[in-house]
Scaffold this motif. Structure first.
Motif, short mmCIF file in Angstrom:
data_model
loop_
_atom_site.label_atom_id
_atom_site.label_comp_id
_atom_site.label_asym_id
_atom_site.label_seq_id
_atom_site.Cartn_x
_atom_site.Cartn_y
_atom_site.Cartn_z
N TRP A 134 -85.82 -90.36 -37.41
CA TRP A 134 -86.12 -91.76 -37.71
C TRP A 134 -85.26 -92.65 -36.83
O TRP A 134 -84.25 -92.24 -36.28
CB TRP A 134 -85.88 -92.06 -39.18
CG TRP A 134 -84.47 -91.80 -39.65
CD1 TRP A 134 -83.98 -90.62 -40.13
CD2 TRP A 134 -83.39 -92.73 -39.65
NE1 TRP A 134 -82.65 -90.74 -40.43
CE2 TRP A 134 -82.25 -92.03 -40.15
CE3 TRP A 134 -83.25 -94.07 -39.29
CZ2 TRP A 134 -81.01 -92.64 -40.29
CZ3 TRP A 134 -82.02 -94.67 -39.44
CH2 TRP A 134 -80.92 -93.97 -39.94
N ARG A 135 -85.69 -93.90 -36.73
CA ARG A 135 -84.98 -94.85 -35.87
C ARG A 135 -85.40 -96.27 -36.23
O ARG A 135 -86.55 -96.50 -36.62
CB ARG A 135 -85.31 -94.55 -34.40
CG ARG A 135 -84.48 -95.34 -33.39
CD ARG A 135 -84.98 -95.02 -31.99
NE ARG A 135 -84.18 -95.67 -30.98
CZ ARG A 135 -83.20 -95.08 -30.30
NH1 ARG A 135 -82.92 -93.81 -30.55
NH2 ARG A 135 -82.53 -95.73 -29.37
N ASN B 169 -91.44 -87.62 -29.04
CA ASN B 169 -91.67 -87.49 -30.48
C ASN B 169 -92.73 -88.52 -30.89
O ASN B 169 -92.60 -89.70 -30.58
CB ASN B 169 -90.37 -87.75 -31.24
CG ASN B 169 -90.44 -87.33 -32.68
OD1 ASN B 169 -91.49 -86.95 -33.17
ND2 ASN B 169 -89.32 -87.40 -33.37
N THR B 170 -93.76 -88.09 -31.56
CA THR B 170 -94.84 -89.00 -31.96
C THR B 170 -94.48 -89.70 -33.26
O THR B 170 -93.99 -89.08 -34.20
CB THR B 170 -96.16 -88.23 -32.14
OG1 THR B 170 -96.50 -87.59 -30.90
CG2 THR B 170 -97.29 -89.17 -32.53
N ILE B 171 -94.71 -91.00 -33.30
CA ILE B 171 -94.43 -91.79 -34.50
C ILE B 171 -95.45 -91.43 -35.57
O ILE B 171 -96.66 -91.47 -35.34
CB ILE B 171 -94.49 -93.29 -34.19
CG1 ILE B 171 -93.43 -93.65 -33.13
CG2 ILE B 171 -94.27 -94.12 -35.46
CD1 ILE B 171 -93.55 -95.08 -32.62
N ARG B 172 -94.96 -91.05 -36.76
CA ARG B 172 -95.84 -90.69 -37.87
C ARG B 172 -96.19 -91.90 -38.73
O ARG B 172 -97.34 -92.16 -39.03
CB ARG B 172 -95.20 -89.61 -38.73
CG ARG B 172 -96.11 -89.11 -39.86
CD ARG B 172 -95.46 -88.02 -40.71
NE ARG B 172 -94.38 -88.57 -41.53
CZ ARG B 172 -93.13 -88.13 -41.51
NH1 ARG B 172 -92.77 -87.19 -40.67
NH2 ARG B 172 -92.22 -88.66 -42.31
N VAL C 277 -87.80 -102.51 -38.07
CA VAL C 277 -88.35 -101.64 -39.10
C VAL C 277 -87.96 -100.21 -38.78
O VAL C 277 -87.62 -99.89 -37.64
CB VAL C 277 -89.89 -101.77 -39.19
CG1 VAL C 277 -90.30 -103.14 -39.69
CG2 VAL C 277 -90.53 -101.47 -37.84
N CYS C 278 -88.01 -99.36 -39.78
CA CYS C 278 -87.63 -97.96 -39.61
C CYS C 278 -88.88 -97.11 -39.37
O CYS C 278 -89.77 -97.07 -40.22
CB CYS C 278 -86.87 -97.45 -40.83
SG CYS C 278 -86.27 -95.77 -40.67
N ILE C 279 -88.93 -96.46 -38.20
CA ILE C 279 -90.05 -95.58 -37.89
C ILE C 279 -89.65 -94.14 -38.16
O ILE C 279 -88.47 -93.78 -38.09
CB ILE C 279 -90.53 -95.74 -36.43
CG1 ILE C 279 -89.41 -95.30 -35.46
CG2 ILE C 279 -90.97 -97.16 -36.15
CD1 ILE C 279 -89.88 -95.23 -34.02
N ASN C 280 -90.63 -93.31 -38.47
CA ASN C 280 -90.41 -91.89 -38.73
C ASN C 280 -91.24 -91.07 -37.76
O ASN C 280 -92.45 -91.30 -37.61
CB ASN C 280 -90.80 -91.54 -40.17
CG ASN C 280 -90.01 -92.33 -41.18
OD1 ASN C 280 -88.80 -92.22 -41.27
ND2 ASN C 280 -90.69 -93.18 -41.95
N PHE D 234 -89.84 -91.79 -28.22
CA PHE D 234 -90.99 -91.85 -29.12
C PHE D 234 -92.24 -92.30 -28.38
O PHE D 234 -92.18 -93.01 -27.37
CB PHE D 234 -90.72 -92.82 -30.27
CG PHE D 234 -89.67 -92.34 -31.23
CD1 PHE D 234 -90.00 -91.51 -32.29
CD2 PHE D 234 -88.35 -92.74 -31.08
CE1 PHE D 234 -89.03 -91.08 -33.18
CE2 PHE D 234 -87.37 -92.30 -31.96
CZ PHE D 234 -87.72 -91.47 -33.01
N GLN D 235 -93.37 -91.87 -28.91
CA GLN D 235 -94.66 -92.32 -28.39
C GLN D 235 -95.58 -92.64 -29.56
O GLN D 235 -95.46 -92.09 -30.65
CB GLN D 235 -95.30 -91.24 -27.51
CG GLN D 235 -95.64 -89.96 -28.23
CD GLN D 235 -96.23 -88.91 -27.31
OE1 GLN D 235 -96.44 -89.16 -26.13
NE2 GLN D 235 -96.52 -87.73 -27.84
N GLN D 236 -96.51 -93.56 -29.29
CA GLN D 236 -97.48 -93.95 -30.30
C GLN D 236 -98.63 -92.96 -30.35
O GLN D 236 -99.07 -92.44 -29.32
CB GLN D 236 -98.03 -95.35 -30.00
CG GLN D 236 -97.09 -96.48 -30.37
CD GLN D 236 -97.21 -96.85 -31.84
OE1 GLN D 236 -97.64 -96.06 -32.66
NE2 GLN D 236 -96.84 -98.08 -32.17
#
Length: 199
Positions: A83-84, A45-48, A74-77, A119-121
């Motif tokens: 989210w995580r 899943n790519t971080i938005r 911090v919360c990433i989406n 997740f991936q950047q």
């Protein structure tokens, strides 16, 4: 239907997966269960973006970086809405303890092994940020006070501009004998008992 011999999070690792799906009819007397194996290609899943933490506005001027109370996570989406909470390493070089202006501290995401498998950047990478505004030191506006008389009651107040509450202290020299400084109001009061000058 259900998945056969597959844990609930079978897509936690990227790559091609063989998944066996079992179709179970409502009436086993009329139909037998049927199985089929399909291939699923799972991608990370790519971080938005990142939810920006609340700004820090309650720290005094000169607060060391380590005492700012920066959040550890911090919360990433993700692009799919997932989210995580993720660890973050804040960049101390983007902070100036001697500035009372708004400043932004940058942070780098720290994905643990579990999060990195999901997740991936993107390119360019998503980074964290938090805004900080230190409480500016007060500016004393009183340049001088009128003189007093030995044996006569004296009362004069010092004034300053700044964020309340302002606490007053004598940092150099000393007041004439008989006078004292109210640390909460800035009032110098008492009855002088000897001649002299003070700054």
């Amino acid at each position: 239907f259900s998945f056969k011999n597959t844990p609930p999070f079978y897509l936690r690792t990227p790559g091609e997966h063989d998944v066996t799906v079992v179709f179970t009819p409502d009436d086993l007397r009329l139909h037998k269960p049927t199985e089929i194996t399909i291939k699923i290609n799972a991608i990370k899943n790519t971080i938005r973006n990142i939810d920006e933490p609340d700004p820090i506005t309650d720290k005094p001027f000169g607060t060391p970086f380590a005492e700012l109370g920066l959040p550890e996570n911090v919360c990433i989406n993700g692009v799919d809405g997932a989210w995580r909470w993720i660890g973050v390493a804040w960049d101390e070089s983007s902070y100036d303890a001697q500035s009372s202006d708004w400043q932004t501290i940058a942070g780098t995401l720290v994905l643990d092994e579990d999060a990195d498998s999901i997740f991936q950047q993107p390119e360019p990478a998503v980074t964290a940020s938090i805004r900080v505004k230190l409480i500016a030191p007060p500016t004393i506006t009183t340049d001088a006070l009128p003189g007093g008389t030995i044996g006569a009651a004296y009362s004069q107040r010092l004034f300053a501009n700044g964020t309340e509450p302002i606490t007053w202290h004598v940092t150099a020299g000393k007041l004439p004998k008989g006078l004292s400084l109210n640390r909460n109001t800035g009032e110098i009061s008492g009855t002088p008992t000897a001649a002299g000058a003070a700054t």
